[in-house]
Design a protein around this motif. Structure first.
Motif, PDB file in Angstrom:
ATOM      1  N   GLY A 151    -129.779 -32.843 -43.755  1.00  0.00           N
ATOM      2  CA  GLY A 151    -130.325 -34.333 -43.943  1.00  0.00           C
ATOM      3  C   GLY A 151    -131.470 -34.607 -43.517  1.00  0.00           C
TER       4      GLY A 151
ATOM      5  N   PRO B 219    -133.725 -40.836 -41.306  1.00  0.00           N
ATOM      6  CA  PRO B 219    -133.613 -41.008 -39.912  1.00  0.00           C
ATOM      7  C   PRO B 219    -132.825 -40.184 -38.767  1.00  0.00           C
ATOM      8  CG  PRO B 219    -133.969 -43.023 -41.034  1.00  0.00           C
ATOM      9  CD  PRO B 219    -133.582 -41.956 -42.089  1.00  0.00           C
ATOM     10  N   ALA B 220    -131.546 -40.130 -39.173  1.00  0.00           N
ATOM     11  CA  ALA B 220    -130.336 -39.448 -38.331  1.00  0.00           C
ATOM     12  C   ALA B 220    -130.910 -38.069 -38.017  1.00  0.00           C
ATOM     13  CB  ALA B 220    -129.264 -39.462 -38.883  1.00  0.00           C
TER      14      ALA B 220
ATOM     15  N   GLU C 101    -132.679 -30.378 -46.636  1.00  0.00           N
ATOM     16  CA  GLU C 101    -132.757 -31.577 -47.396  1.00  0.00           C
ATOM     17  C   GLU C 101    -132.434 -31.430 -48.915  1.00  0.00           C
ATOM     18  OE1 GLU C 101    -132.939 -34.972 -47.046  1.00  0.00           O
ATOM     19  OE2 GLU C 101    -132.820 -35.086 -49.204  1.00  0.00           O
ATOM     20  N   SER C 102    -131.619 -32.117 -49.544  1.00  0.00           N
ATOM     21  CA  SER C 102    -131.233 -31.749 -50.815  1.00  0.00           C
ATOM     22  C   SER C 102    -132.551 -32.100 -52.190  1.00  0.00           C
ATOM     23  CB  SER C 102    -129.966 -32.272 -51.626  1.00  0.00           C
ATOM     24  OG  SER C 102    -129.719 -33.546 -50.936  1.00  0.00           O
TER      25      SER C 102
ATOM     26  N   GLY D 167    -134.946 -39.353 -46.342  1.00  0.00           N
ATOM     27  CA  GLY D 167    -133.746 -40.195 -47.079  1.00  0.00           C
ATOM     28  C   GLY D 167    -133.996 -41.864 -47.266  1.00  0.00           C
ATOM     29  N   LEU D 168    -133.507 -42.622 -46.912  1.00  0.00           N
ATOM     30  CA  LEU D 168    -133.424 -44.131 -47.294  1.00  0.00           C
ATOM     31  C   LEU D 168    -134.708 -44.850 -46.651  1.00  0.00           C
ATOM     32  CD1 LEU D 168    -129.793 -45.289 -46.302  1.00  0.00           C
ATOM     33  CD2 LEU D 168    -131.007 -45.168 -48.705  1.00  0.00           C
TER      34      LEU D 168
ATOM     35  N   VAL E 102    -141.970 -50.950 -41.746  1.00  0.00           N
ATOM     36  CA  VAL E 102    -140.550 -50.360 -41.409  1.00  0.00           C
ATOM     37  C   VAL E 102    -140.819 -48.583 -41.528  1.00  0.00           C
ATOM     38  CG1 VAL E 102    -138.059 -49.922 -41.867  1.00  0.00           C
ATOM     39  CG2 VAL E 102    -139.151 -52.066 -42.036  1.00  0.00           C
TER      40      VAL E 102
ATOM     41  N   VAL F  30    -126.699 -28.648 -49.249  1.00  0.00           N
ATOM     42  CA  VAL F  30    -125.724 -27.762 -48.639  1.00  0.00           C
ATOM     43  C   VAL F  30    -124.366 -28.248 -49.088  1.00  0.00           C
ATOM     44  CG1 VAL F  30    -124.558 -27.442 -46.337  1.00  0.00           C
ATOM     45  CG2 VAL F  30    -127.098 -27.794 -46.437  1.00  0.00           C
TER      46      VAL F  30
ATOM     47  N   TYR G 139    -126.162 -36.382 -43.347  1.00  0.00           N
ATOM     48  CA  TYR G 139    -126.635 -36.372 -44.475  1.00  0.00           C
ATOM     49  C   TYR G 139    -126.357 -37.776 -45.060  1.00  0.00           C
ATOM     50  CZ  TYR G 139    -121.472 -35.353 -45.187  1.00  0.00           C
ATOM     51  OH  TYR G 139    -120.161 -35.474 -45.270  1.00  0.00           O
TER      52      TYR G 139
ATOM     53  N   TYR H 239    -122.866 -49.005 -48.811  1.00  0.00           N
ATOM     54  CA  TYR H 239    -122.863 -47.473 -49.569  1.00  0.00           C
ATOM     55  C   TYR H 239    -121.643 -46.980 -48.902  1.00  0.00           C
ATOM     56  CZ  TYR H 239    -127.960 -48.205 -50.629  1.00  0.00           C
ATOM     57  OH  TYR H 239    -129.127 -48.600 -51.125  1.00  0.00           O
TER      58      TYR H 239
ATOM     59  N   TRP I 243    -125.520 -42.530 -40.361  1.00  0.00           N
ATOM     60  CA  TRP I 243    -124.627 -43.273 -41.198  1.00  0.00           C
ATOM     61  C   TRP I 243    -123.233 -42.549 -41.621  1.00  0.00           C
ATOM     62  CZ3 TRP I 243    -126.908 -46.990 -45.497  1.00  0.00           C
ATOM     63  CH2 TRP I 243    -127.570 -47.877 -44.730  1.00  0.00           C
TER      64      TRP I 243
ATOM     65  N   GLY J 203    -126.322 -50.706 -40.198  1.00  0.00           N
ATOM     66  CA  GLY J 203    -127.262 -50.444 -38.954  1.00  0.00           C
ATOM     67  C   GLY J 203    -128.873 -50.017 -39.534  1.00  0.00           C
ATOM     68  N   VAL J 204    -129.794 -50.716 -38.641  1.00  0.00           N
ATOM     69  CA  VAL J 204    -131.255 -50.589 -39.090  1.00  0.00           C
ATOM     70  C   VAL J 204    -131.772 -49.116 -38.412  1.00  0.00           C
ATOM     71  CG1 VAL J 204    -131.839 -52.944 -39.094  1.00  0.00           C
ATOM     72  CG2 VAL J 204    -131.650 -51.828 -36.976  1.00  0.00           C
ATOM     73  N   ILE J 205    -132.811 -48.950 -38.701  1.00  0.00           N
ATOM     74  CA  ILE J 205    -133.454 -47.413 -38.275  1.00  0.00           C
ATOM     75  C   ILE J 205    -133.453 -47.213 -36.827  1.00  0.00           C
ATOM     76  CG2 ILE J 205    -135.214 -46.184 -38.028  1.00  0.00           C
ATOM     77  CD1 ILE J 205    -136.046 -47.176 -41.051  1.00  0.00           C
TER      78      ILE J 205
ATOM     79  N   THR K  44    -129.938 -46.216 -35.829  1.00  0.00           N
ATOM     80  CA  THR K  44    -129.531 -44.886 -36.401  1.00  0.00           C
ATOM     81  C   THR K  44    -130.341 -43.996 -35.288  1.00  0.00           C
ATOM     82  OG1 THR K  44    -129.574 -45.695 -38.573  1.00  0.00           O
ATOM     83  CG2 THR K  44    -130.027 -43.341 -38.149  1.00  0.00           C
TER      84      THR K  44
HETATM   85  P1  FAD Z   1    -130.058 -41.321 -44.986  1.00  0.00           P
HETATM   86  O1  FAD Z   1    -131.412 -42.047 -44.860  1.00  0.00           O
HETATM   87  O2  FAD Z   1    -129.641 -41.695 -46.044  1.00  0.00           O
HETATM   88  O3  FAD Z   1    -130.526 -39.735 -44.916  1.00  0.00           O
HETATM   89  C1  FAD Z   1    -129.600 -38.713 -45.561  1.00  0.00           C
HETATM   90  C2  FAD Z   1    -130.334 -37.637 -46.141  1.00  0.00           C
HETATM   91  O4  FAD Z   1    -129.436 -36.419 -46.313  1.00  0.00           O
HETATM   92  C3  FAD Z   1    -130.960 -38.065 -47.523  1.00  0.00           C
HETATM   93  O5  FAD Z   1    -132.249 -37.438 -47.596  1.00  0.00           O
HETATM   94  C4  FAD Z   1    -130.217 -37.202 -48.352  1.00  0.00           C
HETATM   95  O6  FAD Z   1    -130.903 -36.727 -49.574  1.00  0.00           O
HETATM   96  C5  FAD Z   1    -129.788 -35.900 -47.539  1.00  0.00           C
HETATM   97  N1  FAD Z   1    -128.803 -35.013 -47.936  1.00  0.00           N
HETATM   98  C6  FAD Z   1    -127.612 -35.665 -48.585  1.00  0.00           C
HETATM   99  N2  FAD Z   1    -126.469 -34.909 -49.001  1.00  0.00           N
HETATM  100  C7  FAD Z   1    -127.048 -33.747 -48.564  1.00  0.00           C
HETATM  101  C8  FAD Z   1    -126.724 -32.306 -48.589  1.00  0.00           C
HETATM  102  N3  FAD Z   1    -125.345 -32.108 -49.016  1.00  0.00           N
HETATM  103  N4  FAD Z   1    -127.463 -31.324 -48.124  1.00  0.00           N
HETATM  104  C9  FAD Z   1    -128.949 -31.473 -47.882  1.00  0.00           C
HETATM  105  N5  FAD Z   1    -129.056 -32.837 -47.649  1.00  0.00           N
HETATM  106  C10 FAD Z   1    -128.395 -33.702 -48.166  1.00  0.00           C
HETATM  107  N6  FAD Z   1    -133.411 -49.948 -41.893  1.00  0.00           N
HETATM  108  C11 FAD Z   1    -134.327 -50.814 -41.177  1.00  0.00           C
HETATM  109  O7  FAD Z   1    -134.697 -50.577 -40.045  1.00  0.00           O
HETATM  110  N7  FAD Z   1    -135.279 -51.731 -41.862  1.00  0.00           N
HETATM  111  C12 FAD Z   1    -135.251 -51.849 -43.418  1.00  0.00           C
HETATM  112  O8  FAD Z   1    -135.906 -52.704 -43.903  1.00  0.00           O
HETATM  113  C13 FAD Z   1    -133.894 -51.273 -43.886  1.00  0.00           C
HETATM  114  N8  FAD Z   1    -133.893 -51.385 -45.257  1.00  0.00           N
HETATM  115  C14 FAD Z   1    -132.856 -50.787 -45.934  1.00  0.00           C
HETATM  116  C15 FAD Z   1    -132.711 -51.143 -47.238  1.00  0.00           C
HETATM  117  C16 FAD Z   1    -131.686 -50.319 -47.900  1.00  0.00           C
HETATM  118  C17 FAD Z   1    -131.533 -50.593 -49.392  1.00  0.00           C
HETATM  119  C18 FAD Z   1    -130.621 -49.251 -47.188  1.00  0.00           C
HETATM  120  C19 FAD Z   1    -129.592 -48.892 -47.679  1.00  0.00           C
HETATM  121  C20 FAD Z   1    -130.802 -49.256 -45.713  1.00  0.00           C
HETATM  122  C21 FAD Z   1    -131.933 -49.738 -45.244  1.00  0.00           C
HETATM  123  N9  FAD Z   1    -131.961 -49.754 -43.832  1.00  0.00           N
HETATM  124  C22 FAD Z   1    -133.081 -50.409 -43.171  1.00  0.00           C
HETATM  125  C23 FAD Z   1    -131.090 -49.003 -42.806  1.00  0.00           C
HETATM  126  C24 FAD Z   1    -131.762 -47.267 -42.728  1.00  0.00           C
HETATM  127  O9  FAD Z   1    -132.308 -47.050 -43.891  1.00  0.00           O
HETATM  128  C25 FAD Z   1    -130.719 -46.474 -42.124  1.00  0.00           C
HETATM  129  O10 FAD Z   1    -130.156 -46.876 -41.053  1.00  0.00           O
HETATM  130  C26 FAD Z   1    -131.124 -44.922 -42.056  1.00  0.00           C
HETATM  131  O11 FAD Z   1    -131.759 -44.677 -43.192  1.00  0.00           O
HETATM  132  C27 FAD Z   1    -129.891 -44.044 -41.868  1.00  0.00           C
HETATM  133  O12 FAD Z   1    -130.175 -42.934 -41.794  1.00  0.00           O
HETATM  134  P2  FAD Z   1    -129.358 -41.550 -42.154  1.00  0.00           P
HETATM  135  O13 FAD Z   1    -130.261 -40.288 -41.781  1.00  0.00           O
HETATM  136  O14 FAD Z   1    -127.938 -41.758 -41.485  1.00  0.00           O
HETATM  137  O15 FAD Z   1    -129.300 -41.467 -43.708  1.00  0.00           O
END
Ligand code: FAD
Length: 529
Positions: free
Chosen positions: A13, A16-17, A38-39, A45-46, A58, A82, A110, A359, A426, A433-435, A438
């Motif tokens: 993934g 941000p995480a 990354e798929s 990601g988000l 942001v 994956v 992910y 989500y 996540w 939770g915001v970025i 994370t």
């Molecule tokens: P994600 O960002 O979802 O990243 C996961 C990644 O894994 C994706 O790129 C996905 O394609 C990839 N993936 C999934 N499955 C697989 C697989 N099997 N194999 C390979 N890759 C895979 N935070 C802020 O601070 N400010 C904001 O304004 C804000 N706005 C938001 C608005 C929305 C609508 C949402 C939903 C969230 C928002 N957030 C905001 C929160 C922020 O986006 C999250 O805290 C953060 O993105 C979580 O990170 P993550 O890496 O866990 O997940």
């Protein structure tokens, strides 16, 4: 001289995480190699597919991620999913088992790729959207490139947004913002077009709990007040007496809510508006054919809600005197909402419903085969609260909380965890939770890997999953053999897609930051063969 094999970490993934885990881990382990899977053909990601297009600031975290990716110890492996049995016709798929064989440790980051469902009648009607699909659509997520929501049906009642978090506020703001302003952002062209024909002018934002328990922040509430020519209707508190006892941030938010925006009266041409409703839980969506009909078949025409009661989550036998309960818990920030057996109901006329109720993460397809647990009720990978994946499901009260690392809690015995398996973001904490949160969470995970690395005993055991530390080259040879369709996207490739998008944005002539490609094949077409 002897060469020491580098430590190889796979991160699944690129949100941000994933990136913050990579950043922190690489900073503290100079010779380690990190491969990020990354798929999608594009990273972040988000940050790319969730964060609202008008929240450009942001997205500045991308600069940090670019720095990470520039390191010679980092490899981006885009357009590669994956998980063996996932349906992934366009990109490549590599089995998790192959990854486990060729890395010393693996981080699951992910994210959350599904929606929570309400599970009520009418949820499948047209005009009922999940925030995930709507947000994905306006942000150019390939999965929703064909959502094509018709936002132009005449005004019949209000547009309803169900849910009380910042995502609900994003949806409201994007629906109400002027097309001229949106045209300067990276919003997808198809969305700009549909939104400029939109008739979703009066919005209700509806929460299950009360105004004090709402999840949105004052900052996002303010952003609604700042929309020119949009009226935010004042919300009248039901029990205004204890107002001053609120913690300052909640007090500020509640004051703002109850004040509303004061626009000059304009009876002949009413302003688009936002109204807040609280303590309402959706019961059903309905389609009633009308004569003459102006609404397409199977399109939502009304939504019915039940009045919830607030209760103290620590009280095991809450009283059934709902009025007293509601009054008592009104100012309890931790109060939960529940539908009583025979709730009072209200029905709204509507043509558009956006469900912004959260989500959901799912296990990777091979988890059960490989014996990796997943908590389907909370939607997270069971972990020790720090980031190590547990070998089986444990009840939450047995786990140390993330704010108190386990070694500060000697009386809690740590459940067994998998050697070499970690999680962050996540999929570790749940979809909230915001970025910044994370990021902190990813740092905790990265530090756990570093700590385990210094002990040298906790990595994927040889034999069992056969660590050989050969990384992507070995996975590619093993898993992509014979899959000639698979165009793997490198970081250089992504930079080419990135440049092409920025150029497309410039061509729009509206100062558009970028024009995203919304289809996988169009992203890949930039790269040729
Ligand atoms: P994600 O960002 O979802 O990243 C996961 C990644 O894994 C994706 O790129 C996905 O394609 C990839 N993936 C999934 N499955 C697989 C697989 N099997 N194999 C390979 N890759 C895979 N935070 C802020 O601070 N400010 C904001 O304004 C804000 N706005 C938001 C608005 C929305 C609508 C949402 C939903 C969230 C928002 N957030 C905001 C929160 C922020 O986006 C999250 O805290 C953060 O993105 C979580 O990170 P993550 O890496 O866990 O997940």
């Amino acid at each position: 001289s002897t060469t020491v094999e580098p430590f190889r970490l796979a991160i699944i993934g690129s949100g941000p995480a994933g990136f913050y885990t990579a950043y922190r881990f690489m900073k503290n382990n100079e010779h380690a190699k990190v491969d990020m899977y990354e798929s999608l053909p594009v990273p972040y990601g988000l940050v790319r597919f969730g964060v609202a297009p008008d929240h450009a600031e942001v997205k500045n975290c991308r600069e940090k991620f670019e720095e990470v990716a520039a390191s010679p110890d980092f490899t981006f492996i885009g357009n590669v999913t994956v998980g063996a049995s996932s349906d992934h016709p366009d990109g490549a798929t590599v089995p998790l088992s192959s990854i486990l064989r060729h890395y010393h440790a693996v981080v699951f980051s992910y994210g959350s790729s599904e929606d929570r469902k309400l599970g009520i009648p009418g949820e499948e009607l047209k005009g009922v959207f999940s925030a995930r699909e709507f947000v994905g659509w306006y942000n150019g997520l390939p999965e929703y490139a064909d959502l094509n929501p018709d936002l132009s049906l005449g005004a019949h009642g209000d547009t309803l947004i169900i849910g009380n978090g910042n995502v609900a506020m994003d949806v409201a703001r994007i629906l109400l913002k002027s097309p001229e302003e949106l045209a300067r952002t990276d919003i997808a062209a198809h969305a700009l077009d549909a939104l400029s024909k939109s008739k979703t002018h009066n919005i209700r934002i509806i929460g299950r709990r009360g105004p004090i328990q709402a999840a949105f922040t004052t900052k996002e509430l303010r952003a609604l007040y700042k929309l020119p020519g949009v009226e935010v209707r004042p919300y009248e508190l039901e029990h205004p007496t204890a107002y001053d006892a609120l913690p300052p941030p909640i007090k500020r938010r509640t004051e703002l809510l109850s004040k509303g925006s004061s626009l000059p009266p304009n009876p002949s041409n009413p302003y688009p508006s936002v109204t807040f409703d609280f303590c309402l839980s959706p019961l059903e969506f309905d389609h009633k054919p009308e004569q003459p009909s102006s609404t397409p078949p199977n399109w939502v025409t009304s939504a019915t809600f039940g009045k919830t009661v607030l209760q103290n989550p620590n009280q095991h036998h809450p009283s059934t005197d709902y009025e007293t309960n509601n009054h008592r818990e009104y100012y309890n920030q931790k109060a939960t909402a529940r539908l009583p057996p025979q709730p009072k109901t209200v029905t709204f006329n509507t043509r558009y419903v956006f469900k912004s109720i959260g989500y959901k993460s799912t296990p990777l397809p091979e988890f059960s085969l490989l014996g990796i647990p997943f908590n389907t009720s909370t939607g997270v990978i069971p972990n020790d609260g720090i980031g190590r994946v547990l070998t089986k499901l444990h009840r939450p009260h047995q786990l140390p909380s993330s704010s108190h690392p386990a070694h500060h809690q000697p009386h809690i015995e740590l459940p067994h965890h998998f050697k070499g398996l970690y999680c962050s973001g996540w999929v570790k904490r749940g979809p909230q939770g915001v970025i910044a949160e994370t990021m902190m969470d990813a740092f905790t995970t990265a530090d756990a890997i570093t700590e385990d690395l210094t002990k040298r005993e906790k990595f994927l055991p040889e034999g069992e999953w056969g660590q050989d530390g050969k990384g992507w080259e070995a996975v590619k040879a093993e898993a992509l053999k014979g899959n000639s369709n698979a165009r793997v996207v490198s970081w250089e490739d992504w930079k080419a897609i990135d440049r092409a998008e920025i150029e497309r944005g410039q061509k729009a002539g509206t100062g558009k930051e970028r024009e995203k490609f919304v289809r996988r094949e169009d992203m890949l077409a930039v790269l040729g063969d």
